[in-house]
Every structure is written in structure tokens, then in C-alpha cells.
Design a protein around this motif. Structure first.
Motif, PDB file in Angstrom:
ATOM      1  N   LEU A   7       0.822  -1.207   0.000  1.00 19.14           N
ATOM      2  CA  LEU A   7       0.000   0.000   0.000  1.00 19.14           C
ATOM      3  C   LEU A   7       0.860   1.262   0.000  1.00 19.14           C
ATOM      4  O   LEU A   7       0.501   2.263  -0.628  1.00 19.14           O
ATOM      5  N   LEU A   8       1.994   1.235   0.702  1.00 14.88           N
ATOM      6  CA  LEU A   8       2.916   2.369   0.659  1.00 14.88           C
ATOM      7  C   LEU A   8       3.447   2.592  -0.752  1.00 14.88           C
ATOM      8  O   LEU A   8       3.592   3.736  -1.204  1.00 14.88           O
ATOM      9  N   ALA A   9       3.750   1.502  -1.435  1.00 13.11           N
ATOM     10  CA  ALA A   9       4.265   1.620  -2.805  1.00 13.11           C
ATOM     11  C   ALA A   9       3.222   2.226  -3.730  1.00 13.11           C
ATOM     12  O   ALA A   9       3.492   3.197  -4.460  1.00 13.11           O
ATOM     13  N   TYR A  10       2.006   1.683  -3.700  1.00 13.15           N
ATOM     14  CA  TYR A  10       0.967   2.204  -4.588  1.00 13.15           C
ATOM     15  C   TYR A  10       0.598   3.637  -4.228  1.00 13.15           C
ATOM     16  O   TYR A  10       0.294   4.451  -5.112  1.00 13.15           O
ATOM     17  N   SER A  11       0.617   3.965  -2.948  1.00 15.78           N
ATOM     18  CA  SER A  11       0.319   5.332  -2.541  1.00 15.78           C
ATOM     19  C   SER A  11       1.436   6.299  -2.912  1.00 15.78           C
ATOM     20  O   SER A  11       1.180   7.470  -3.219  1.00 15.78           O
ATOM     21  N   GLY A  12       2.675   5.828  -2.904  1.00 13.90           N
ATOM     22  CA  GLY A  12       3.809   6.705  -3.205  1.00 13.90           C
ATOM     23  C   GLY A  12       4.027   6.976  -4.667  1.00 13.90           C
ATOM     24  O   GLY A  12       4.788   7.892  -5.022  1.00 13.90           O
ATOM     25  N   TYR A  13       3.362   6.212  -5.551  1.00 15.95           N
ATOM     26  CA  TYR A  13       3.545   6.461  -6.986  1.00 15.95           C
ATOM     27  C   TYR A  13       2.969   7.804  -7.414  1.00 15.95           C
ATOM     28  O   TYR A  13       3.284   8.287  -8.508  1.00 15.95           O
ATOM     29  N   LYS A  14       2.125   8.412  -6.582  1.00 13.33           N
ATOM     30  CA  LYS A  14       1.544   9.697  -6.945  1.00 13.33           C
ATOM     31  C   LYS A  14       2.594  10.800  -7.024  1.00 13.33           C
ATOM     32  O   LYS A  14       2.395  11.803  -7.707  1.00 13.33           O
ATOM     33  N   TYR A  15       3.738  10.622  -6.339  1.00 12.66           N
ATOM     34  CA  TYR A  15       4.764  11.664  -6.358  1.00 12.66           C
ATOM     35  C   TYR A  15       5.356  11.856  -7.749  1.00 12.66           C
ATOM     36  O   TYR A  15       5.838  12.947  -8.068  1.00 12.66           O
ATOM     37  N   VAL A  16       5.303  10.820  -8.585  1.00  9.35           N
ATOM     38  CA  VAL A  16       5.776  10.976  -9.968  1.00  9.35           C
ATOM     39  C   VAL A  16       4.896  11.973 -10.706  1.00  9.35           C
ATOM     40  O   VAL A  16       5.383  12.891 -11.382  1.00  9.35           O
ATOM     41  N   GLY A  17       3.589  11.820 -10.580  1.00 10.48           N
ATOM     42  CA  GLY A  17       2.680  12.770 -11.209  1.00 10.48           C
ATOM     43  C   GLY A  17       2.780  14.159 -10.618  1.00 10.48           C
ATOM     44  O   GLY A  17       2.649  15.163 -11.331  1.00 10.48           O
ATOM     45  N   MET A  18       3.034  14.242  -9.323  1.00 11.58           N
ATOM     46  CA  MET A  18       3.187  15.550  -8.688  1.00 11.58           C
ATOM     47  C   MET A  18       4.411  16.274  -9.224  1.00 11.58           C
ATOM     48  O   MET A  18       4.371  17.493  -9.470  1.00 11.58           O
ATOM     49  N   ILE A  19       5.501  15.551  -9.425  1.00 13.27           N
ATOM     50  CA  ILE A  19       6.718  16.166  -9.961  1.00 13.27           C
ATOM     51  C   ILE A  19       6.475  16.695 -11.367  1.00 13.27           C
ATOM     52  O   ILE A  19       6.838  17.838 -11.703  1.00 13.27           O
ATOM     53  N   LEU A  20       5.844  15.884 -12.214  1.00 12.53           N
ATOM     54  CA  LEU A  20       5.579  16.316 -13.585  1.00 12.53           C
ATOM     55  C   LEU A  20       4.651  17.522 -13.615  1.00 12.53           C
ATOM     56  O   LEU A  20       4.841  18.447 -14.416  1.00 12.53           O
ATOM     57  N   SER A  21       3.655  17.557 -12.741  1.00  8.99           N
ATOM     58  CA  SER A  21       2.709  18.669 -12.725  1.00  8.99           C
ATOM     59  C   SER A  21       3.393  19.967 -12.292  1.00  8.99           C
ATOM     60  O   SER A  21       3.214  21.019 -12.922  1.00  8.99           O
ATOM     61  N   VAL A  22       4.176  19.913 -11.212  1.00  6.03           N
ATOM     62  CA  VAL A  22       4.844  21.113 -10.725  1.00  6.03           C
ATOM     63  C   VAL A  22       5.885  21.599 -11.730  1.00  6.03           C
ATOM     64  O   VAL A  22       5.989  22.813 -12.005  1.00  6.03           O
ATOM     65  N   LEU A  23       6.664  20.683 -12.281  1.00  2.73           N
ATOM     66  CA  LEU A  23       7.693  21.081 -13.240  1.00  2.73           C
ATOM     67  C   LEU A  23       7.073  21.714 -14.483  1.00  2.73           C
ATOM     68  O   LEU A  23       7.572  22.724 -14.992  1.00  2.73           O
ATOM     69  N   THR A  24       5.986  21.136 -14.975  1.00  3.97           N
ATOM     70  CA  THR A  24       5.300  21.724 -16.126  1.00  3.97           C
ATOM     71  C   THR A  24       4.722  23.091 -15.779  1.00  3.97           C
ATOM     72  O   THR A  24       4.752  24.019 -16.596  1.00  3.97           O
ATOM     73  N   GLY A  25       4.208  23.236 -14.574  1.00  8.85           N
ATOM     74  CA  GLY A  25       3.688  24.535 -14.162  1.00  8.85           C
ATOM     75  C   GLY A  25       4.759  25.599 -14.052  1.00  8.85           C
ATOM     76  O   GLY A  25       4.525  26.763 -14.399  1.00  8.85           O
ATOM     77  N   LEU A  52      -1.661  18.090 -14.728  1.00 12.24           N
ATOM     78  CA  LEU A  52      -2.406  17.526 -13.599  1.00 12.24           C
ATOM     79  C   LEU A  52      -3.503  16.597 -14.081  1.00 12.24           C
ATOM     80  O   LEU A  52      -3.693  15.496 -13.525  1.00 12.24           O
ATOM     81  N   ALA A  53      -4.227  17.009 -15.108  1.00 13.98           N
ATOM     82  CA  ALA A  53      -5.300  16.159 -15.636  1.00 13.98           C
ATOM     83  C   ALA A  53      -4.743  14.866 -16.216  1.00 13.98           C
ATOM     84  O   ALA A  53      -5.301  13.773 -15.998  1.00 13.98           O
ATOM     85  N   TRP A  54      -3.633  14.974 -16.948  1.00 14.07           N
ATOM     86  CA  TRP A  54      -3.069  13.777 -17.578  1.00 14.07           C
ATOM     87  C   TRP A  54      -2.514  12.802 -16.536  1.00 14.07           C
ATOM     88  O   TRP A  54      -2.827  11.606 -16.566  1.00 14.07           O
ATOM     89  N   THR A  55      -1.685  13.300 -15.633  1.00 12.61           N
ATOM     90  CA  THR A  55      -1.068  12.411 -14.648  1.00 12.61           C
ATOM     91  C   THR A  55      -2.107  11.832 -13.688  1.00 12.61           C
ATOM     92  O   THR A  55      -1.974  10.678 -13.253  1.00 12.61           O
ATOM     93  N   SER A  56      -3.141  12.585 -13.362  1.00  8.78           N
ATOM     94  CA  SER A  56      -4.173  12.079 -12.463  1.00  8.78           C
ATOM     95  C   SER A  56      -4.965  10.948 -13.111  1.00  8.78           C
ATOM     96  O   SER A  56      -5.217   9.905 -12.484  1.00  8.78           O
ATOM     97  N   SER A  57      -5.355  11.137 -14.366  1.00  4.89           N
ATOM     98  CA  SER A  57      -6.106  10.081 -15.051  1.00  4.89           C
ATOM     99  C   SER A  57      -5.247   8.840 -15.254  1.00  4.89           C
ATOM    100  O   SER A  57      -5.734   7.704 -15.096  1.00  4.89           O
ATOM    101  N   ALA A  58      -3.953   9.034 -15.575  1.00  9.03           N
ATOM    102  CA  ALA A  58      -3.067   7.880 -15.748  1.00  9.03           C
ATOM    103  C   ALA A  58      -2.874   7.132 -14.432  1.00  9.03           C
ATOM    104  O   ALA A  58      -2.884   5.891 -14.393  1.00  9.03           O
ATOM    105  N   LEU A  59      -2.728   7.869 -13.324  1.00  7.68           N
ATOM    106  CA  LEU A  59      -2.553   7.217 -12.028  1.00  7.68           C
ATOM    107  C   LEU A  59      -3.813   6.484 -11.596  1.00  7.68           C
ATOM    108  O   LEU A  59      -3.739   5.384 -11.026  1.00  7.68           O
ATOM    109  N   MET A  60      -4.972   7.061 -11.838  1.00  8.49           N
ATOM    110  CA  MET A  60      -6.219   6.386 -11.497  1.00  8.49           C
ATOM    111  C   MET A  60      -6.361   5.075 -12.259  1.00  8.49           C
ATOM    112  O   MET A  60      -6.735   4.040 -11.679  1.00  8.49           O
ATOM    113  N   TYR A  61      -6.057   5.105 -13.531  1.00 12.71           N
ATOM    114  CA  TYR A  61      -6.123   3.879 -14.333  1.00 12.71           C
ATOM    115  C   TYR A  61      -5.129   2.848 -13.822  1.00 12.71           C
ATOM    116  O   TYR A  61      -5.446   1.655 -13.703  1.00 12.71           O
ATOM    117  N   PHE A  62      -3.924   3.293 -13.499  1.00 15.67           N
ATOM    118  CA  PHE A  62      -2.895   2.388 -12.996  1.00 15.67           C
ATOM    119  C   PHE A  62      -3.307   1.763 -11.661  1.00 15.67           C
ATOM    120  O   PHE A  62      -3.136   0.555 -11.449  1.00 15.67           O
TER     121      PHE A  62
END
Length: 293
Positions: A204-222, A234-244
Motif C-alpha cells: 500500500l505504501l508503494a501504490y500510494s507513493g507512486y503519486k509523487y511521480v505525477g506531482m513532480i511532472l505537474s509542478v515542473l510543467t507549471g 495535472l489532468a493527464w497524470t491524475s487520469s493515468a494514475l487512477m487507471y494504474f
């Protein structure tokens, strides 16, 4: 009068104007980017200027250095406590990765829609380590992504002239608290749903921690493209993480017993998986929106 003698009608009394300088052979590009006719910057110049500004801001560099010290100190403390309460043999399984696995897993987190087989592979009733199975969860990527997130948050705060050790420490601690609360909620949900599976706290820690990848991409793009780029990422990484999350936890959460169990239990377990996936975009937004302005 002497005052009027220099301003008479005679052209010989006027000071001759200097001849205009000849046009330069080459355009001056010392301003950071070349210009086009009309004074407009060349295409892509704004991105180059933003990158140079991010890398050359002294406040951002100081913030990143302080964030690095916080991340390394926190990592040492976590390792010290883990040695006291956690079996290292179990923990080593989640860090058994290599470069090929990390690259493929990052690609899977960003674009999971073409992946076909989501089942974890076993050998002699033991799950294969992550470096041999792309579907196996790991803790290496979440750990490094969290450290990178703290560094990126420090740089973003430094660029906005809002950096302070207290603010950066609050940002890092808030991210950790949210992840712990999410894992505890999942454990409680699995218990209430009477799910018998191979999912552990580390999973559960692993699956919960994968969100930091999307957070990095969102902040860097911003930081590079402004708020519009942030919301697109944010929209792209969130939808990809939800599917994953849905595809990865579906079989693990239901388990072989849940597949043939009563229909109400199956629905409850499915709702638990969907709820965990739907919660990810909210956490990503809450932990990143204040870093992009």
C-alpha cells in the motif's frame, strides 16, 4: 546680441548632425533570446528563458540545497527506525530494482493505457522481485520521487520568494502525513471488507507513493509553462494514475478468494479500489497547487 548669433539663418552656424551608425553584421543575442521583426521573441524563447531563470535564481538554489539536507536527514531517520521494527529481508524485496525496471515503470505510470497483463508473476509460490516483474510494486521509485518532490518544492518556493525552512518542512511533513493517512484508510477498508489477499503495508505504501511521480511532472510543467501547463499535466497524470491504481489493485485487492465470493463482498471490494483511485487527484492537487503561480 550674442545669444542670437548662434541661431541665425546661416546654415554654417548649426552643429552638423552625426551620420547614423551602420547596421550591425550580427544580431545581439546577449539578452537571452533572439528577436524577430516587430520586437517579438523567437518561438521557444520563453521556455529557454524560464529554464535559465530557474537554474540561475540564487534563492532557488539555496532552497534546493536546504531541501536536499532535509530529505537526506529524513531518509536516515526512516532507515534507522525501519531497522528497529521491520524485517530487512521483506524490505529488500521492494528495493530489488534495476535501471531497466525503473525506466519501464516510469513509462507505465505516465502512459498505462496500452499495458495488457497486470498480474503479478510468481515463482514457487513467491512473487518475483520488481526487477523481474514490471507489475510488482516497489518502494524505490516512491522514495526517490518523494525526495525529488521536496527539492522541487524548495526550488518553486525560492523562485516565488516565499522560501523558508519552516514552509519547506511543512510541505514535506504534509505530504508524508497524507500518505500515512491514505495507507491507514486502505488498511481499515481492507479489514472492514474482509479482504484476504497478499497486500501488505509495504504494498500500500508503494501504490500510494507512486503519486509523487505525477506531482513532480505537474509542478515542473507549471514552473515552465505557467498555470495552464500545470492543469494540463495535472489532468493527464491524475487520469493515468487512477487507471494504474485500478488495474493494479483490482486483482490484488479482490484476491483469488474474492473472485468467487458473494456478490455484495465483491462490490464492496471493487468500491474500495475505485475509491482509492478517485482520491489520488485530490491529494495531488492539494499538495501541488500552491507551488505554481
Amino acid at each position: 546680441m550674442a545669444y542670437h548669433s548662434g541661431y541665425g539663418a546661416h546654415g554654417s552656424k548649426h552643429r552638423a548632425r552625426a551620420a547614423p551608425d551602420p547596421p550591425p553584421l550580427f544580431d545581439d543575442t546577449s539578452g537571452g533570446y533572439s528577436t524577430q521583426p516587430g520586437g517579438y521573441p523567437a518561438p521557444g524563447a520563453d521556455v529557454a528563458f524560464s529554464v535559465n531563470h530557474l537554474l540561475g535564481d540564487p534563492m532557488a538554489n539555496v532552497a534546493m540545497a536546504y531541501g536536499s539536507s532535509i530529505a537526506s536527514h529524513g531518509k536516515d531517520m526512516v532507515h534507522k527506525e525501519l531497522h528497529r521494527f521491520v524485517s530487512m529481508n521483506k524490505l529488500k524485496y521492494f528495493f530489488a530494482v534495476d535501471t531497466a525496471y525503473v525506466a519501464k515503470k516510469l513509462g507505465l505510470l505516465v502512459f498505462p493505457y496500452t499495458h495488457q497483463n497486470w498480474d503479478v508473476q510468481y515463482s514457487r509460490d513467491m512473487p518475483l522481485p520488481p526487477r523481474q516483474d514490471l507489475n510488482a510494486p516497489d518502494l524505490y521509485i516512491p522514495t526517490m520521487a518523494f525526495i525529488t518532490y521536496v527539492l522541487l518544492a524548495g526550488m518553486a518556493l525560492g523562485i516565488q520568494k516565499r522560501f523558508s525552512p519552516e514552509v519547506l518542512g511543512l510541505c514535506a511533513s504534509t505530504a508524508l502525513v497524507w500518505m500515512v493517512m491514505e495507507v491507514l484508510a486502505l488498511l481499515l477498508g481492507l479489514y472492514l471488507a474482509t479482504v484476504r489477499s497478499d497486500l501488505s503495508t509495504f504494498h500500500l505504501l508503494a501504490y500510494s507513493g507512486y503519486k509523487y511521480v505525477g506531482m513532480i511532472l505537474s509542478v515542473l510543467t507549471g514552473l515552465l509553462f505557467g498555470s495552464d501547463g500545470y492543469y494540463v499535466a495535472l489532468a493527464w497524470t491524475s487520469s493515468a494514475l487512477m487507471y494504474f491504481i485500478v488495474r493494479s489493485l483490482r486483482t490484488a485487492a479482490l484476491g483469488p478468494d474474492g473472485m468467487g465470493g458473494p456478490a455484495p463482498r465483491q462490490r464492496l471490494q471493487l468500491y474500495l479500489t475505485l475509491g482509492a483511485a478517485a482520491f489520488q487527484p485530490l491529494i495531488i492537487y492539494w499538495l501541488t497547487f500552491h507551488l505554481v503561480r
